[in-house]
Design a protein around this motif. Structure first.
Motif, PDB file in Angstrom:
ATOM      1  N   PRO A  12      -1.705   9.779  -3.801  1.00 17.52           N
ATOM      2  CA  PRO A  12      -3.068  10.549  -4.389  1.00 17.52           C
ATOM      3  C   PRO A  12      -3.952   9.681  -5.059  1.00 17.52           C
ATOM      4  O   PRO A  12      -5.106  10.081  -5.206  1.00 17.52           O
ATOM      5  CB  PRO A  12      -2.092  11.351  -5.655  1.00 17.52           C
ATOM      6  CG  PRO A  12      -0.858  10.448  -5.757  1.00 17.52           C
ATOM      7  CD  PRO A  12      -0.511  10.185  -4.533  1.00 17.52           C
ATOM      8  N   ALA A  13      -3.778   8.646  -5.181  1.00 22.78           N
ATOM      9  CA  ALA A  13      -4.703   7.502  -5.735  1.00 22.78           C
ATOM     10  C   ALA A  13      -5.941   7.358  -4.692  1.00 22.78           C
ATOM     11  O   ALA A  13      -7.059   6.978  -4.894  1.00 22.78           O
ATOM     12  CB  ALA A  13      -4.137   6.236  -6.048  1.00 22.78           C
ATOM     13  N   HIS A  14      -5.524   7.527  -3.428  1.00 23.78           N
ATOM     14  CA  HIS A  14      -6.342   7.481  -2.199  1.00 23.78           C
ATOM     15  C   HIS A  14      -6.534   8.828  -1.456  1.00 23.78           C
ATOM     16  O   HIS A  14      -7.200   8.632  -0.157  1.00 23.78           O
ATOM     17  CB  HIS A  14      -6.007   6.419  -1.171  1.00 23.78           C
ATOM     18  CG  HIS A  14      -5.840   4.762  -1.835  1.00 23.78           C
ATOM     19  ND1 HIS A  14      -4.365   4.271  -2.428  1.00 23.78           N
ATOM     20  CD2 HIS A  14      -6.823   3.676  -2.273  1.00 23.78           C
ATOM     21  CE1 HIS A  14      -4.883   3.326  -3.073  1.00 23.78           C
ATOM     22  NE2 HIS A  14      -6.223   2.764  -2.855  1.00 23.78           N
ATOM     23  N   ALA A  45      -0.548  13.523   3.469  1.00 21.71           N
ATOM     24  CA  ALA A  45      -0.667  12.194   3.169  1.00 21.71           C
ATOM     25  C   ALA A  45      -1.415  12.155   2.000  1.00 21.71           C
ATOM     26  O   ALA A  45      -1.211  11.175   1.124  1.00 21.71           O
ATOM     27  CB  ALA A  45      -1.664  11.742   4.457  1.00 21.71           C
ATOM     28  N   ASN A  46      -2.254  12.925   1.359  1.00 22.12           N
ATOM     29  CA  ASN A  46      -2.788  12.983   0.022  1.00 22.12           C
ATOM     30  C   ASN A  46      -1.752  12.970  -0.925  1.00 22.12           C
ATOM     31  O   ASN A  46      -1.883  12.281  -1.870  1.00 22.12           O
ATOM     32  CB  ASN A  46      -3.736  14.421  -0.094  1.00 22.12           C
ATOM     33  CG  ASN A  46      -5.360  13.951   0.612  1.00 22.12           C
ATOM     34  OD1 ASN A  46      -5.368  12.980   0.949  1.00 22.12           O
ATOM     35  ND2 ASN A  46      -5.926  15.161   0.603  1.00 22.12           N
ATOM     36  N   ALA A  48       0.847  -1.300  -0.240  1.00 21.16           N
ATOM     37  CA  ALA A  48       0.200  -0.195  -0.191  1.00 21.16           C
ATOM     38  C   ALA A  48       0.739   1.342   0.119  1.00 21.16           C
ATOM     39  O   ALA A  48       0.303   2.067  -0.527  1.00 21.16           O
ATOM     40  CB  ALA A  48      -0.969  -0.341   1.242  1.00 21.16           C
ATOM     41  N   HIS A  49       1.898   1.116   0.696  1.00 20.52           N
ATOM     42  CA  HIS A  49       2.962   2.435   0.804  1.00 20.52           C
ATOM     43  C   HIS A  49       4.327   1.826   0.281  1.00 20.52           C
ATOM     44  O   HIS A  49       5.098   1.678   1.436  1.00 20.52           O
ATOM     45  CB  HIS A  49       2.868   2.947   2.132  1.00 20.52           C
ATOM     46  CG  HIS A  49       1.458   3.548   2.650  1.00 20.52           C
ATOM     47  ND1 HIS A  49       0.710   4.369   1.979  1.00 20.52           N
ATOM     48  CD2 HIS A  49       0.630   3.265   3.537  1.00 20.52           C
ATOM     49  CE1 HIS A  49      -0.389   4.686   2.274  1.00 20.52           C
ATOM     50  NE2 HIS A  49      -0.336   3.813   3.346  1.00 20.52           N
ATOM     51  N   PRO A  50       4.710   1.740  -0.963  1.00 20.19           N
ATOM     52  CA  PRO A  50       5.776   1.061  -1.148  1.00 20.19           C
ATOM     53  C   PRO A  50       7.064   2.007  -1.126  1.00 20.19           C
ATOM     54  O   PRO A  50       8.273   1.343  -1.228  1.00 20.19           O
ATOM     55  CB  PRO A  50       5.566   0.732  -2.580  1.00 20.19           C
ATOM     56  CG  PRO A  50       4.590   1.831  -3.286  1.00 20.19           C
ATOM     57  CD  PRO A  50       3.716   1.968  -1.980  1.00 20.19           C
ATOM     58  N   GLN A  56       6.995  14.212  -8.907  1.00 21.61           N
ATOM     59  CA  GLN A  56       5.742  14.969  -8.469  1.00 21.61           C
ATOM     60  C   GLN A  56       6.139  16.212  -7.328  1.00 21.61           C
ATOM     61  O   GLN A  56       6.706  15.863  -6.344  1.00 21.61           O
ATOM     62  CB  GLN A  56       4.775  13.960  -8.177  1.00 21.61           C
ATOM     63  CG  GLN A  56       4.469  13.075  -9.270  1.00 21.61           C
ATOM     64  CD  GLN A  56       4.128  13.744 -10.559  1.00 21.61           C
ATOM     65  OE1 GLN A  56       3.130  14.425 -10.130  1.00 21.61           O
ATOM     66  NE2 GLN A  56       4.661  13.640 -11.515  1.00 21.61           N
ATOM     67  N   TYR A  57       5.952  17.493  -7.498  1.00 24.65           N
ATOM     68  CA  TYR A  57       6.043  18.135  -6.547  1.00 24.65           C
ATOM     69  C   TYR A  57       4.626  19.007  -5.938  1.00 24.65           C
ATOM     70  O   TYR A  57       3.664  19.042  -6.549  1.00 24.65           O
ATOM     71  CB  TYR A  57       6.736  19.570  -7.223  1.00 24.65           C
ATOM     72  CG  TYR A  57       8.124  19.376  -7.694  1.00 24.65           C
ATOM     73  CD1 TYR A  57       9.167  19.672  -7.045  1.00 24.65           C
ATOM     74  CD2 TYR A  57       8.215  18.630  -9.093  1.00 24.65           C
ATOM     75  CE1 TYR A  57      10.426  19.275  -7.629  1.00 24.65           C
ATOM     76  CE2 TYR A  57       9.615  18.490  -9.550  1.00 24.65           C
ATOM     77  CZ  TYR A  57      10.816  18.840  -8.902  1.00 24.65           C
ATOM     78  OH  TYR A  57      11.932  18.539  -9.158  1.00 24.65           O
ATOM     79  N   THR A  58       4.599  19.153  -4.664  1.00 21.47           N
ATOM     80  CA  THR A  58       3.502  19.706  -3.912  1.00 21.47           C
ATOM     81  C   THR A  58       4.210  20.852  -3.028  1.00 21.47           C
ATOM     82  O   THR A  58       5.027  20.537  -2.250  1.00 21.47           O
ATOM     83  CB  THR A  58       2.718  18.733  -3.089  1.00 21.47           C
ATOM     84  OG1 THR A  58       2.293  17.615  -3.820  1.00 21.47           O
ATOM     85  CG2 THR A  58       1.592  19.117  -2.407  1.00 21.47           C
ATOM     86  N   VAL A  59       3.446  21.980  -3.253  1.00 26.14           N
ATOM     87  CA  VAL A  59       4.093  23.102  -2.205  1.00 26.14           C
ATOM     88  C   VAL A  59       2.472  23.592  -1.462  1.00 26.14           C
ATOM     89  O   VAL A  59       1.588  23.547  -2.014  1.00 26.14           O
ATOM     90  CB  VAL A  59       4.237  24.241  -3.006  1.00 26.14           C
ATOM     91  CG1 VAL A  59       4.630  25.335  -2.092  1.00 26.14           C
ATOM     92  CG2 VAL A  59       5.712  23.719  -3.863  1.00 26.14           C
ATOM     93  N   ILE A  60       2.943  23.378  -0.136  1.00 29.54           N
ATOM     94  CA  ILE A  60       1.865  23.733   0.807  1.00 29.54           C
ATOM     95  C   ILE A  60       2.368  25.241   1.526  1.00 29.54           C
ATOM     96  O   ILE A  60       3.164  25.215   2.453  1.00 29.54           O
ATOM     97  CB  ILE A  60       1.319  22.711   1.740  1.00 29.54           C
ATOM     98  CG1 ILE A  60       1.092  21.485   1.066  1.00 29.54           C
ATOM     99  CG2 ILE A  60       0.210  23.363   2.662  1.00 29.54           C
ATOM    100  CD1 ILE A  60       0.919  20.219   2.313  1.00 29.54           C
TER     101      ILE A  60
END
Length: 313
Positions: free
Chosen positions: A303-305, A298-299, A78-80, A242-246
């Motif tokens: 991202p699939a879940h 966590a998202n 699930a979290h490889p 893949q980049y995410t900025v919060i």
């Protein structure tokens, strides 16, 4: 696709109190920038000093025994990918992650954190060395985690400098082949002007020379520094990551806050207040205790879940 607008002129037009006009562009004199950084990070130190001082050996042991920094951990189907947490300036591998690390462990991730940017004679406080050298330390740590877990790639989650510094590793030190995603919480991606904190310098005689001599990471994070110019030349991102900025609009350390956002494919830029309008977290709280931020982390890791992030997350 970005979820919040980005100021297209943020690199050309920082706030007027820090600028001097030159033709059609505005530049930031290096000497004045260093003064800005020195004063502003004094306030950042004040925010982080208390939790950092609490990062004692028993807490480090507790972190391992609870599954965080457990090198026997094997990623699940699930979290490889293991998650590597990268702390911010003045913080360390424990204090920055006392909430987020257990949060991710409870969700089934193998979680690891490192100290980087340590300077001789400076206890507890990390993230002070040159950014390029810290990026190399991150690379060594990622290889250690990959070897221990058997994972081909890791995901990186970083706060402040820890959200920016990995980009150097990805871009110049071969990290793009070993990293799936980078999640930056309040990252100093394009440096900082640190608002109007230069006005504090006259009240702290000698502090500028002290900080410039002993904390090269600070001057590396100033808008327009040689490090920032090199890091962002030719584009903000590298292919395959893949980049995410919060970012929080109440950030008082990495300013203007919109400069935290990245341009490029595979980028998702998020304003915290678009997830929860009443969230008042500033720079430090966003990266250390904010569960709304952590739900979005966590998202980004799965991202699939992903599930909607709200004030009740």
């Amino acid at each position: 696709m970005s979820t919040a607008p980005r100021d297209p002129d943020h690199r050309r037009n920082p706030p007027l109190p820090f600028t001097e006009p030159q033709g059609d562009h505005v530049t930031l004199p290096w000497k004045r920038l260093r003064r800005s950084l020195a004063a502003g990070l004094l306030l950042a130190a004040a925010f982080t000093a208390a939790p950092a001082a609490a990062a004692t050996a028993p807490e480090r042991t507790a972190a391992v025994s609870s599954g965080w920094n457990d090198y026997s951990c094997k990623p699940s189907a699930a979290h490889p990918r293991p998650v590597v947490l990268v702390h911010g300036t003045f913080a360390n591998s424990v204090d920055n992650w006392l909430v987020l690390a257990p949060y991710l462990v409870d969700r089934g991730y193998c979680v690891f954190s490192l100290n980087y940017g340590e300077l001789p004679g400076v206890p507890v406080f990390k993230g002070l060395g040159p950014v390029d050298k810290s990026a190399a330390q991150l690379g060594t740590f990622v290889d250690k985690v990959r070897s221990a877990t058997g994972a081909g790639k890791v995901d990186l989650v970083g706060h402040s400098q820890g959200g920016m510094m990995p980009r150097y590793y990805l871009k110049f030190l071969g990290g793009a082949d070993k990293v799936n995603a980078l999640v930056g919480i309040a990252p100093s991606n394009h440096g900082t002007t640190l608002s109007g904190f230069t006005k504090l310098l006259p009240y702290f005689p000698g502090i500028e020379n002290l900080l410039n001599e002993h904390t090269p990471a600070l001057t590396d994070q100033v808008v327009g520094s040689p490090l920032m110019q090199k890091l962002n030349a030719g584009g903000d991102t590298v292919p395959g990551v893949q980049y995410t900025v919060i970012a929080t609009q109440y950030d008082e350390v990495v300013t203007p806050w919109r400069t935290q956002f990245l341009d490029g494919p595979g980028v998702r830029n998020i304003r915290l207040q678009d997830l929860c309008a009443v969230d008042l977290s500033e720079h430090v709280l966003a990266g250390t205790t904010d569960k709304v931020v952590f739900h979005e982390v966590a998202n980004a890791l799965d991202p699939a879940h992903a599930t909607p992030t709200t004030c009740f997350s």
